[in-house]
Design a protein around this motif. Structure first.
Motif, short mmCIF file in Angstrom:
data_model
loop_
_atom_site.label_atom_id
_atom_site.label_comp_id
_atom_site.label_asym_id
_atom_site.label_seq_id
_atom_site.Cartn_x
_atom_site.Cartn_y
_atom_site.Cartn_z
N TYR A 115 11.07 -20.08 -16.91
CA TYR A 115 10.18 -20.93 -16.11
C TYR A 115 9.50 -22.00 -16.98
O TYR A 115 8.41 -22.46 -16.65
CB TYR A 115 9.11 -20.08 -15.41
N THR A 116 10.17 -22.40 -18.05
CA THR A 116 9.58 -23.41 -18.94
C THR A 116 10.31 -24.76 -18.87
O THR A 116 9.81 -25.74 -19.41
CB THR A 116 9.59 -22.93 -20.39
N GLN A 117 11.45 -24.80 -18.23
CA GLN A 117 12.22 -26.04 -18.16
C GLN A 117 12.66 -26.30 -16.72
O GLN A 117 13.22 -25.42 -16.06
CB GLN A 117 13.45 -25.97 -19.07
N PHE A 118 12.40 -27.53 -16.27
CA PHE A 118 12.74 -27.91 -14.89
C PHE A 118 13.38 -29.30 -14.88
O PHE A 118 13.24 -30.07 -15.82
CB PHE A 118 11.48 -27.93 -14.01
N GLN A 119 14.07 -29.58 -13.79
CA GLN A 119 14.58 -30.92 -13.53
C GLN A 119 14.10 -31.33 -12.15
O GLN A 119 14.03 -30.51 -11.23
CB GLN A 119 16.10 -30.97 -13.62
#
Length: 246
Positions: free
Chosen positions: A60-64
Motif C-alpha cells: 500500500y505504498t505505491q499507486f498509479q
C-alpha cells in the motif's frame, strides 16, 4: 465490476474516487499540517483503502492514478495519509492540472510496483531556475517530499518567492527490482539519487551564420566575364546585392 488499468490487478477497493485539491481538503478538515509545499506528490486516500489492502496482504505504498477521461497521462505516487472521506481522494492542485481534473472530478486509482530510484534527469522550463544560487540543493530538498517520480511528467520547485517548473525527462531504477511501470517510475523512499539537469527550454542553441553559396558566386562571376565592358559594373552590383541578401 471493478476494473484495472496499466496491467495491474483490480484493487480490492472502489477504483474511482472523487478528487479534491489538498488545499480544499485542508480547509474543510482544518488540517493545518497539510501543505502543497511539504506534500510533494503524495495523495490522501480513504482509510478503507488501507484496510482492504492490508486485509489481503497487498502493498500500500505505491499507486498509479489517471483521469479516466484522459488515460494518456498517468502519474505514479504514494500515500501521504489514509484519512480521506470514503469515496474521496486529495491531490496537490498541480497534479490535478496535469491530469486535467477539476474539483470533484473522478480519479482512477490502482496499486503499482516500481523500483527504488538511482538516477533522474530534469529540464527546467526557464533559465530563471539556474539563476537560483542553490538550485541543485533546492531540487534535492523538494524531492525529499516526493514519494516517487514519473518520467514524462512535470514537477514544481519553489524557492520561496517563485515557482519553477521542471520536466522529468528520464528515470532509472535499481537493477533487479520489479518494475510494472516499464521504466516510467522510481521510488524515492530512502534513496541516494543521482540528478542531472539539462539546459532550460528557453535556452535555444544559436543558429550558425549563413555562408555565401559557392554556386551563386561562381555564376555571378561568369556573368560578369561574358558581358561587355559596359555591362561589367551592373553584373558586379547584382552579385554584391545577392551576397547581402544571403
Amino acid at each position: 465490476p471493478t476494473q484495472s488499468f496499466g496491467g495491474s490487478p483490480p484493487p480490492p477497493f472502489p477504483p474511482r474516487l472523487s478528487t479534491y485539491s489538498i488545499k480544499t481538503a485542508a480547509e474543510k478538515l482544518g488540517r493545518r499540517d497539510w501543505s502543497e509545499l511539504t506534500q510533494g506528490n503524495k495523495i490522501v486516500l480513504p482509510q478503507r483503502v488501507l484496510s482492504q489492502l492490508q486485509g489481503r496482504s497487498l502493498p500500500y505504498t505505491q499507486f498509479q492514478i489517471c483521469n479516466p477521461e484522459c488515460k494518456q497521462q498517468r502519474l505514479y505516487t504514494g500515500p501521504l495519509d489514509f484519512c480521506a472521506a470514503d469515496g474521496e481522494c486529495y491531490l496537490p492542485a498541480w497534479m490535478m492540472r496535469q491530469l486535467k481534473l477539476k474539483e470533484g472530478g473522478t480519479l482512477s486509482v490502482a496499486t503499482a510496483q516500481f523500483p527504488s530510484g538511482v538516477f533522474a534527469r530534469f529540464q527546467p522550463h526557464s533559465s530563471d531556475f539556474l539563476d537560483v544560487s542553490n538550485h541543485y540543493y533546492l531540487l534535492l530538498k523538494t524531492l525529499d517530499h516526493f514519494a516517487c517520480l514519473t518520467a514524462g511528467s512535470t514537477i514544481r520547485v519553489t524557492d520561496g518567492s517563485r515557482t519553477h517548473l521542471l520536466d522529468v525527462l528520464e528515470v532509472r531504477g535499481k537493477p533487479g527490482q520489479s518494475d510494472a511501470s516499464r521504466g516510467r517510475a522510481i521510488d524515492l523512499t530512502m534513496v541516494e539519487l543521482e540528478v542531472d539537469i539539462r539546459p532550460p527550454k528557453d535556452q535555444q542553441p544559436k543558429k550558425p551564420a549563413a555562408r555565401p553559396q559557392p554556386e551563386a558566386a561562381d555564376a555571378a562571376d561568369g556573368a560578369g566575364d561574358a558581358a561587355g565592358d559596359g555591362d561589367a559594373a551592373p553584373a558586379a552590383d547584382e552579385a554584391a546585392a545577392s551576397g547581402q541578401e544571403e
